[in-house]
Design a protein around this motif. Sequence first.
Motif, PDB file in Angstrom:
ATOM      1  N   LEU A 123      28.425  26.313  41.594  1.00 54.60           N
ATOM      2  CA  LEU A 123      29.646  26.861  40.731  1.00 54.60           C
ATOM      3  C   LEU A 123      29.316  27.863  39.758  1.00 54.60           C
ATOM      4  O   LEU A 123      29.909  28.814  39.706  1.00 54.60           O
ATOM      5  N   ASP A 124      28.538  27.329  38.786  1.00 50.54           N
ATOM      6  CA  ASP A 124      28.061  28.071  37.823  1.00 50.54           C
ATOM      7  C   ASP A 124      27.623  29.567  38.314  1.00 50.54           C
ATOM      8  O   ASP A 124      27.815  30.681  37.482  1.00 50.54           O
ATOM      9  N   ASN A 125      26.782  29.536  39.218  1.00 52.41           N
ATOM     10  CA  ASN A 125      26.310  30.599  39.799  1.00 52.41           C
ATOM     11  C   ASN A 125      27.379  31.453  40.183  1.00 52.41           C
ATOM     12  O   ASN A 125      27.190  32.888  40.018  1.00 52.41           O
ATOM     13  N   ALA A 126      28.372  30.970  41.021  1.00 58.16           N
ATOM     14  CA  ALA A 126      29.437  31.951  41.670  1.00 58.16           C
ATOM     15  C   ALA A 126      30.248  32.522  40.155  1.00 58.16           C
ATOM     16  O   ALA A 126      30.538  33.612  40.395  1.00 58.16           O
ATOM     17  N   LEU A 127      30.634  31.508  39.522  1.00 59.10           N
ATOM     18  CA  LEU A 127      31.305  31.922  38.157  1.00 59.10           C
ATOM     19  C   LEU A 127      30.615  33.314  37.398  1.00 59.10           C
ATOM     20  O   LEU A 127      31.066  34.173  36.913  1.00 59.10           O
ATOM     21  N   ASP A 128      29.232  32.795  37.124  1.00 55.37           N
ATOM     22  CA  ASP A 128      28.473  33.810  36.524  1.00 55.37           C
ATOM     23  C   ASP A 128      28.443  35.239  36.917  1.00 55.37           C
ATOM     24  O   ASP A 128      28.632  36.381  36.550  1.00 55.37           O
ATOM     25  N   ILE A 129      28.224  35.208  38.450  1.00 51.95           N
ATOM     26  CA  ILE A 129      28.034  36.757  39.037  1.00 51.95           C
ATOM     27  C   ILE A 129      29.370  37.369  39.319  1.00 51.95           C
ATOM     28  O   ILE A 129      29.590  38.474  38.945  1.00 51.95           O
ATOM     29  N   SER A 130      30.290  36.368  39.429  1.00 54.52           N
ATOM     30  CA  SER A 130      31.855  36.903  39.725  1.00 54.52           C
ATOM     31  C   SER A 130      32.342  37.672  38.071  1.00 54.52           C
ATOM     32  O   SER A 130      32.629  38.649  38.145  1.00 54.52           O
ATOM     33  N   LEU A 131      31.849  36.799  37.247  1.00 53.44           N
ATOM     34  CA  LEU A 131      32.238  37.548  35.852  1.00 53.44           C
ATOM     35  C   LEU A 131      31.390  38.732  35.438  1.00 53.44           C
ATOM     36  O   LEU A 131      31.992  39.599  34.797  1.00 53.44           O
ATOM     37  N   GLN A 132      30.143  38.642  35.944  1.00 49.89           N
ATOM     38  CA  GLN A 132      29.471  40.138  35.753  1.00 49.89           C
ATOM     39  C   GLN A 132      30.049  41.387  36.594  1.00 49.89           C
ATOM     40  O   GLN A 132      30.043  42.174  36.064  1.00 49.89           O
ATOM     41  N   MET A 133      30.531  40.663  37.755  1.00 42.18           N
ATOM     42  CA  MET A 133      31.193  41.998  38.587  1.00 42.18           C
ATOM     43  C   MET A 133      32.465  42.249  37.887  1.00 42.18           C
ATOM     44  O   MET A 133      32.591  43.792  38.012  1.00 42.18           O
ATOM     45  N   ALA A 134      33.164  41.511  37.401  1.00 43.05           N
ATOM     46  CA  ALA A 134      34.435  41.706  36.827  1.00 43.05           C
ATOM     47  C   ALA A 134      34.363  42.711  35.503  1.00 43.05           C
ATOM     48  O   ALA A 134      35.187  43.740  35.285  1.00 43.05           O
ATOM     49  N   LEU A 135      33.332  42.369  34.751  1.00 45.78           N
ATOM     50  CA  LEU A 135      33.250  43.043  33.513  1.00 45.78           C
ATOM     51  C   LEU A 135      32.044  44.231  33.666  1.00 45.78           C
ATOM     52  O   LEU A 135      32.111  45.240  32.889  1.00 45.78           O
ATOM     53  N   GLY A 136      31.401  44.206  34.737  1.00 41.87           N
ATOM     54  CA  GLY A 136      30.482  45.544  34.937  1.00 41.87           C
ATOM     55  C   GLY A 136      31.388  46.636  35.582  1.00 41.87           C
ATOM     56  O   GLY A 136      30.675  47.962  35.321  1.00 41.87           O
ATOM     57  N   ILE A 137      32.651  46.663  35.986  1.00 44.44           N
ATOM     58  CA  ILE A 137      33.275  47.654  36.093  1.00 44.44           C
ATOM     59  C   ILE A 137      34.104  48.295  34.894  1.00 44.44           C
ATOM     60  O   ILE A 137      35.014  47.395  34.253  1.00 44.44           O
ATOM     61  N   PRO A 138      34.096  49.558  34.667  1.00 45.44           N
ATOM     62  CA  PRO A 138      34.772  50.331  33.574  1.00 45.44           C
ATOM     63  C   PRO A 138      36.260  49.630  33.662  1.00 45.44           C
ATOM     64  O   PRO A 138      36.899  49.772  34.726  1.00 45.44           O
ATOM     65  N   LEU A 139      36.748  49.340  32.506  1.00 47.42           N
ATOM     66  CA  LEU A 139      38.201  48.974  32.446  1.00 47.42           C
ATOM     67  C   LEU A 139      39.161  50.057  33.112  1.00 47.42           C
ATOM     68  O   LEU A 139      40.316  49.629  33.622  1.00 47.42           O
ATOM     69  N   GLU A 140      38.873  51.350  32.784  1.00 45.67           N
ATOM     70  CA  GLU A 140      39.592  52.106  33.085  1.00 45.67           C
ATOM     71  C   GLU A 140      39.839  52.526  34.640  1.00 45.67           C
ATOM     72  O   GLU A 140      40.676  52.746  35.382  1.00 45.67           O
ATOM     73  N   HIS A 141      38.501  52.130  35.253  1.00 46.55           N
ATOM     74  CA  HIS A 141      38.520  51.999  36.671  1.00 46.55           C
ATOM     75  C   HIS A 141      39.069  50.740  37.294  1.00 46.55           C
ATOM     76  O   HIS A 141      39.648  51.067  38.355  1.00 46.55           O
TER      77      HIS A 141
END
Length: 630
Positions: A424-442
């Motif tokens: 669970l922690d791995n999935a949440l961590d990686i997914s949050l990195q993906m969500a925040l790794g994309i520029p907000l304007e994109h």
Amino acid sequence: DKYRELMGHLMTSSTENAPQNVAQQAAILEGQLAWLTYIVGAIVGGHSWSSSRIGDGEETLDASLSKRVLQLAQGIDYRLTNSNGVGKADPKLEVALLYYFQNFRRVYMFMWEQASGSSSMSTMGGMKLESVPSAKQKVYQSMFEHMGLGDHTVVANLIVTKIGKNLKFWPDEEDIVAKTLELLTDMAGGYSSSKLLLTLDTVKYLARHHTEDEFPFLTVSSNRHRTTFHAILTRLLLSPNGEEKLGLSFDEFMEPIVNSMVQMGALDSSQLRSEAARLPLIGVFRDLRGVAQSLHNRRTFGMLFDILEPRHTPLFAKVADLWYDQPDVMISLLRFMQEFCHNKANRVNFDQSSPNGILLFRATSDVVCAFGRKILTTGAPPNGGDLYKLKYKGMSIALSVLNSALGGNYVCFGVFALYNDPALDNALDISLQMALGIPLEHVIAFPKLSKSVFGFIEIMFKNHIKTTMALETNVFMQVMNAVHEGLQSSDATISAMCANSIDHLATFYFENSGKDKPEVHKLNNHLSAQPNLFTSLTATLFNLLLFGAPQNHWAVMRPMLSLVLASESSFTAYRDHLMSTQDAVNQNLLNEAFNKLLADVSRSLESANRDRFTQKLTAFRVSTRGFLTL
């Protein structure tokens, strides 16, 4: 007659290889026949069975016209089969036939079960009574009698045989394959017609031979038709008495797909990443997605789960790790996982003592993490490649996969921390990195990506508040900045997701403020670093309510009460600011409107209090918009 004579000369040879004058004559005749077939289809499809009656003799006209079209279809199929696919008619004529079949199905197929008998027996008071056939049944019977080709079963078999020939001999004609599968889907979706399909030999053949060798259209990598094809067959197979009538069990039906997975699973990493494995992998995942689409209850979902877990699920994560940079393979895998994890109709419902829900989430977490770790290390595509297609689309679907798993209500997530399971922690961590790794304007620029990202953030605040509060303050504020921007989106769905995230945060703060909990201390630290967080959110919500687009009003109303209760000072600050922008007359009116808004509202978040406050907000908006000046 002219066309029959011409085809007699051509026999099994291709029209393209015929002499020029013969080919030209064939093209003219087939064009005329296509035109006439469309006319017949329009006439047959023009009836409305919702009306009180059908005109006398209309079924006789339909029968006469339909007989000619069906005979034409038989002749085309005869030449096509005897020439092993060489002697093809013009594709336009084939599409015209499909148009006729679709209209014929719509008008004459939905009561074929009733049309199969002229009368039925009923019992009353111990006496057997023979009921008189209805007017519609008489029309159906008259239709098939005048057609003279046999009963409804014969006609249905002719249509389905034509469907099978199209799928076998027209693999490269996108329009024909698509319309053929659309026709088969509609037939399988009807109650009477689906029961009739189960009795036909062609359908039994399709169910037993759904492979690329038999149907070459399955090898065309650019289309998604094999997903539709397997969804149709699975729907028929798993319908009541489907396995018995088709003489085929679900496990036997799945054998070709399972065999492909066994072959792929036996390959080492270099072989699995080779070009030779690309198309087989895409095919397997599209087939599995089609199968999963047609599983609508606990029993049928369990059948597929038992086949895949635990033998084949490790292959999915391995593919995600090796093929992360190839959109065609990854999208097919992630689309399947998205369907497989989706708890539609509460189908993912295992026994209370079963670990299958946890195992399903583990498999999902493995795929998302394997893909996410690799895709996060890649930069922008070279040479100005399509950024969305090559990178963001996969990330968007991966987040949707995890959203389905996190919101499916088939996993007790507390178990993972209790037993030190990092899934669970791995999935949440990686997914949050993906969500925040994309520029907000994109994120804002691509609607599907926005819904995946903000949907994930909403789930984080709703179900995993401890993990959310444990984030570093700069990361937490990055999340809140994204929520603040999304709240102002013109898309009501995205705005609602962000409003719900704010509501979960404000509710947590209101209900837990002052308590000695680690997550509360963390939130206080975040608020200390950014003391105007609630103030800016309150101002934005009220501005959207008073001055924003109407479609967003319902979404922004929900978090207002929890936000007002969580930070009364923020509400007071907005109230004072808004009043300072108005003249003396408007200030009195505005003060009165605010007082009415807060009247009879208690300091609780019970549903009744929320509903009452929402109604007051609506009245507040209507009254203030009448006099507010900007």
